[in-house]
Design an enzyme around this catalytic site. Structure first.
Site, PDB file in Angstrom:
ATOM      1  N   LYS A   6       0.851  -1.203   0.000  1.00 48.44           N
ATOM      2  CA  LYS A   6       0.000   0.000   0.000  1.00 48.44           C
ATOM      3  C   LYS A   6       0.882   1.247   0.000  1.00 48.44           C
ATOM      4  O   LYS A   6       1.720   1.427   0.886  1.00 48.44           O
ATOM      5  CB  LYS A   6      -0.911  -0.008   1.224  1.00 48.44           C
ATOM      6  CG  LYS A   6      -1.671   1.306   1.451  1.00 48.44           C
ATOM      7  CD  LYS A   6      -2.619   1.244   2.652  1.00 48.44           C
ATOM      8  CE  LYS A   6      -3.195   2.617   2.992  1.00 48.44           C
ATOM      9  NZ  LYS A   6      -4.106   2.616   4.155  1.00 48.44           N
ATOM     10  N   ASP A  37      -2.616  10.190   3.900  1.00 47.86           N
ATOM     11  CA  ASP A  37      -4.020   9.796   4.052  1.00 47.86           C
ATOM     12  C   ASP A  37      -4.760  10.817   4.917  1.00 47.86           C
ATOM     13  O   ASP A  37      -4.713  10.750   6.144  1.00 47.86           O
ATOM     14  CB  ASP A  37      -4.091   8.395   4.679  1.00 47.86           C
ATOM     15  CG  ASP A  37      -5.524   7.879   4.779  1.00 47.86           C
ATOM     16  OD1 ASP A  37      -6.437   8.528   4.229  1.00 47.86           O
ATOM     17  OD2 ASP A  37      -5.715   6.809   5.412  1.00 47.86           O
ATOM     18  N   LYS A  70     -10.195  12.582   8.374  1.00 50.24           N
ATOM     19  CA  LYS A  70      -9.660  12.183   9.672  1.00 50.24           C
ATOM     20  C   LYS A  70      -9.632  13.383  10.599  1.00 50.24           C
ATOM     21  O   LYS A  70      -9.560  14.521  10.145  1.00 50.24           O
ATOM     22  CB  LYS A  70      -8.221  11.679   9.512  1.00 50.24           C
ATOM     23  CG  LYS A  70      -8.100  10.320   8.877  1.00 50.24           C
ATOM     24  CD  LYS A  70      -6.660   9.821   8.925  1.00 50.24           C
ATOM     25  CE  LYS A  70      -6.505   8.490   8.222  1.00 50.24           C
ATOM     26  NZ  LYS A  70      -7.245   7.385   8.878  1.00 50.24           N
ATOM     27  N   ASP A  90       1.652   6.169   5.666  1.00 51.90           N
ATOM     28  CA  ASP A  90       0.647   5.263   5.111  1.00 51.90           C
ATOM     29  C   ASP A  90       1.116   4.619   3.803  1.00 51.90           C
ATOM     30  O   ASP A  90       0.354   3.937   3.138  1.00 51.90           O
ATOM     31  CB  ASP A  90      -0.683   6.020   4.912  1.00 51.90           C
ATOM     32  CG  ASP A  90      -1.894   5.113   5.055  1.00 51.90           C
ATOM     33  OD1 ASP A  90      -1.749   4.014   5.622  1.00 51.90           O
ATOM     34  OD2 ASP A  90      -2.981   5.513   4.593  1.00 51.90           O
ATOM     35  N   ASP A 133     -12.071   7.022   3.639  1.00 49.89           N
ATOM     36  CA  ASP A 133     -10.900   6.744   4.470  1.00 49.89           C
ATOM     37  C   ASP A 133     -10.503   5.264   4.403  1.00 49.89           C
ATOM     38  O   ASP A 133      -9.450   4.885   4.900  1.00 49.89           O
ATOM     39  CB  ASP A 133     -11.192   7.165   5.916  1.00 49.89           C
ATOM     40  CG  ASP A 133      -9.921   7.301   6.748  1.00 49.89           C
ATOM     41  OD1 ASP A 133      -8.818   7.290   6.158  1.00 49.89           O
ATOM     42  OD2 ASP A 133     -10.043   7.424   7.979  1.00 49.89           O
ATOM     43  N   GLU A 157      -9.347   3.772   1.940  1.00 47.54           N
ATOM     44  CA  GLU A 157      -8.775   3.913   0.594  1.00 47.54           C
ATOM     45  C   GLU A 157      -7.702   2.868   0.308  1.00 47.54           C
ATOM     46  O   GLU A 157      -7.466   2.535  -0.844  1.00 47.54           O
ATOM     47  CB  GLU A 157      -8.202   5.327   0.433  1.00 47.54           C
ATOM     48  CG  GLU A 157      -6.774   5.550   0.968  1.00 47.54           C
ATOM     49  CD  GLU A 157      -6.611   5.326   2.469  1.00 47.54           C
ATOM     50  OE1 GLU A 157      -7.634   5.413   3.191  1.00 47.54           O
ATOM     51  OE2 GLU A 157      -5.490   5.043   2.926  1.00 47.54           O
ATOM     52  N   ARG A 162      -7.586  -0.353   0.937  1.00 45.34           N
ATOM     53  CA  ARG A 162      -8.146  -1.568   0.331  1.00 45.34           C
ATOM     54  C   ARG A 162      -8.569  -1.321  -1.111  1.00 45.34           C
ATOM     55  O   ARG A 162      -8.587  -2.236  -1.926  1.00 45.34           O
ATOM     56  CB  ARG A 162      -9.297  -2.100   1.195  1.00 45.34           C
ATOM     57  CG  ARG A 162     -10.473  -1.178   1.321  1.00 45.34           C
ATOM     58  CD  ARG A 162     -11.386  -1.553   2.483  1.00 45.34           C
ATOM     59  NE  ARG A 162     -10.821  -1.166   3.781  1.00 45.34           N
ATOM     60  CZ  ARG A 162     -11.406  -1.404   4.947  1.00 45.34           C
ATOM     61  NH1 ARG A 162     -12.573  -2.031   5.006  1.00 45.34           N
ATOM     62  NH2 ARG A 162     -10.834  -1.023   6.064  1.00 45.34           N
TER      63      ARG A 162
END
Ligand code: BES
Ligand code: ZN
Ligand code: ZN
Length: 502
Positions: free
Chosen positions: A268, A273, A280, A291, A350, A352, A354
């Site tokens: 990933k 993020d 968030k 991230d 959020d 994102e 996956r």
């Protein structure tokens, strides 16, 4: 930190500190420790008698040589119980010794290997452990300061070996340790670099430079190519950012793909993020620069695989995007069709990670892989479940699970198996698409449902998913993991790949 290997006697070595070691329960030390003790008129024996030098794993005792040795200070590190000694303990001891030497503001350190004598450890392994742990412990994150700060760190580590016959073995082990540690450090640097610098383009550029340096094949997919492949779930995340998405493809032994086992590693790569429109909160958001730790790990692992020249066809895939908000950004309720043709509904922007993995995992299928392993800072829920003790392992493949758990055992980068019950599929059923990306506001089984979402996009190959969200940023320092970027998973997967044939 510069590493040197020297044949000779540690008693005669010049350094700010010399490091020797002690097993628990030993009252009359032998080997190099015994020699230092002799030269200092029994000082180590006295420290043991007084209970100031225990030999307990990682305990350190620092004292002065008062002109009796060229080195002004001696550090004894405990190796624990001799019968329980192994590579992990050797690394812990080395890291603790380096930490203590750093704290004492040493610039140059000389050490013997830990455990190759009465520990009975293979000299190659002992040297690997020593170098790997020392480099990882001595790591400092990159920082932009207008004034030098006086954080102590060690500039030179000399390994002193008494038996000249062992020199080639130590050289070999030290080289392996250095490759692995520096590959993890490559990944740590990327994770620690702020996202205004470490954009998808920057990481793609770093990957290109690294690939040229170590001799990996590299190809970078741009937005247009991803569009042509139908990677609309991945691209949905990138829509809200001015930074163009990049998809890095690294390959080791590309030309021998037919004859060698093919392992695909996916990471990933969300360079920042914000959460997108499912924004968030402020607290801790700054850390979302890490991230992309999964992607950083994949680049680091491929670096090590190339330098160790492992007899495998290894592919590294890193989808790189920034999860931001603008007038084009994806919104909750949007539906996207990805590369497999399957559709998904956005519940939370959020979730994102996956989404970008869904299309990257679909792409992985093109290599006809023997195994695909993804690493991702995927959920906050994994921290709730495990704290900072182990990453979450999700797989229904017994063989792959065994390989991963064996490597976890060897490296001390622990994994804990998490369930992927079929019933979790029901949790991510959507009224508007094949699947939805979040169960929000219902938080039950947040970590298993994320893995179940990924599994929906896996076509026909053995797959394992590692949720490293809890392990990628060290909050409380542990041996080899100073506070900050951890690159947890690099050592683990390099080990698994090195052992693949066994
Ligand atoms: N990047 C986060 C996960 C994360 C959280 C990593 C904390 C490291 C530390 C991920 O993209 C995310 O936001 N996940 C959501 C999923 C939820 C919306 C289903 C989460 O865990 O809250
Ligand atoms: Zn997120
Ligand atoms: Zn994320």
């Amino acid at each position: 930190m510069q590493i040197a290997i020297q044949s000779g006697n540690i008693l005669e070595t010049e350094a700010d500190i010399i490091i020797v070691n002690l097993f628990e329960g030993v009252t009359r030390p032998g080997g190099a420790t015994g020699a230092v003790d002799e030269a200092l008129d029994g000082q180590i024996r006295q420290l043991i008698e007084l209970g100031d030098c225990s030999g307990k794993l990682g305990d350190t005792t620092l004292f002065y040589s008062l002109g009796k040795l060229p080195a002004p200070r001696v550090l004894v590190v405990g190796l624990g119980n001799a019968s329980e000694f192994d590579g992990n303990k050797a690394r812990i001891a080395a890291a603790k010794a380096i930490r203590a030497a750093k704290k004492a503001k040493a610039r140059t350190v000389a050490t013997i290997t830990h455990g190759a004598g009465i520990g009975g450890m293979d000299p190659i392994e002992a040297a690997q452990a020593l170098v790997e742990a020392s480099l990882l412990e001595n790591y400092e994150m990159p920082a932009e300061r207008s004034q030098e700060h006086d954080q102590p760190h060690i500039e030179k580590l000399t390994i002193v070996e008494f038996n000249p016959d062992n020199m080639p073995l130590l050289e070999t082990g030290a080289q392996i340790g250095q490759i692995i540690a520096e590959s993890a450090i490559f990944a740590r640097d990327l994770a620690a670099t702020p996202s205004n610098i470490a954009t998808p383009s920057y990481i793609a550029k770093k990957a290109t430079e690294m690939a040229e340096e170590v001799g990996l094949d590299i190809r970078i997919m741009e937005r247009e190519e991803m569009e042509a492949l139908g990677m609309n779930i991945l691209l949905a995340v990138a829509k809200g950012s001015d930074e163009p998405p990049k998809f890095v493809i690294l390959e080791h032994n590309k030309g021998r793909a037919e004859e060698l086992p093919t392992i695909v590693l996916v990471g990933k790569g969300v360079t920042f993020d914000t959460g997108g429109y499912s924004l968030k909160r402020t607290q801790g958001m700054w850390k979302m620069k890490y991230d992309m730790s999964g992607a950083g790990n994949v680049l680091g692992i491929l670096r090590a695989v190339a330098l160790l020249d492992l007899p495998l066809h290894v592919v590294g895939l890193t989808p790189l995007v920034e999860n931001m908000i603008n007038g084009h950004a994806q919104k909750p309720g949007d539906v996207y069709r990805g590369m497999t043709g399957k559709t998904m509904e956005v519940i939370s922007t959020d979730a994102e990670g996956r989404m970008i993995l869904a299309d990257a995992l679909a792409y992985a299928g093109r290599y006809n892989p023997d195994a695909v392993i993804d690493q991702a800072t995927l959920t906050g829920a994994i921290s709730v479940a495990l704290g900072q003790q182990a990453a979450g392992l999700f797989t229904e493949e017994e063989e792959l699970k065994t390989r991963l758990l064996a490597a976890a055992e060897v490296t001390g980068e622990r994994l804990w198996p998490m369930p992927m019950y079929d019933e979790y599929k029901d949790y991510i059923k959507s009224d508007f698409a094949d699947v939805k990306n979040s169960t929000s506001p219902n938080r039950a089984a947040g970590v298993s449902t994320s893995a179940k979402f990924l599994q929906h996009f896996i076509e026909d190959y053995p797959w394992a998913h590692l949720d490293i969200a809890n392990m990628s940023w060290t909050e409380k320092p542990r041996p080899m993991y100073p506070k900050g970027a951890a690159a947890f998973g690099v050592r683990l997967l390099v080990q698994m790949l090195r052992d693949w044939d066994e």
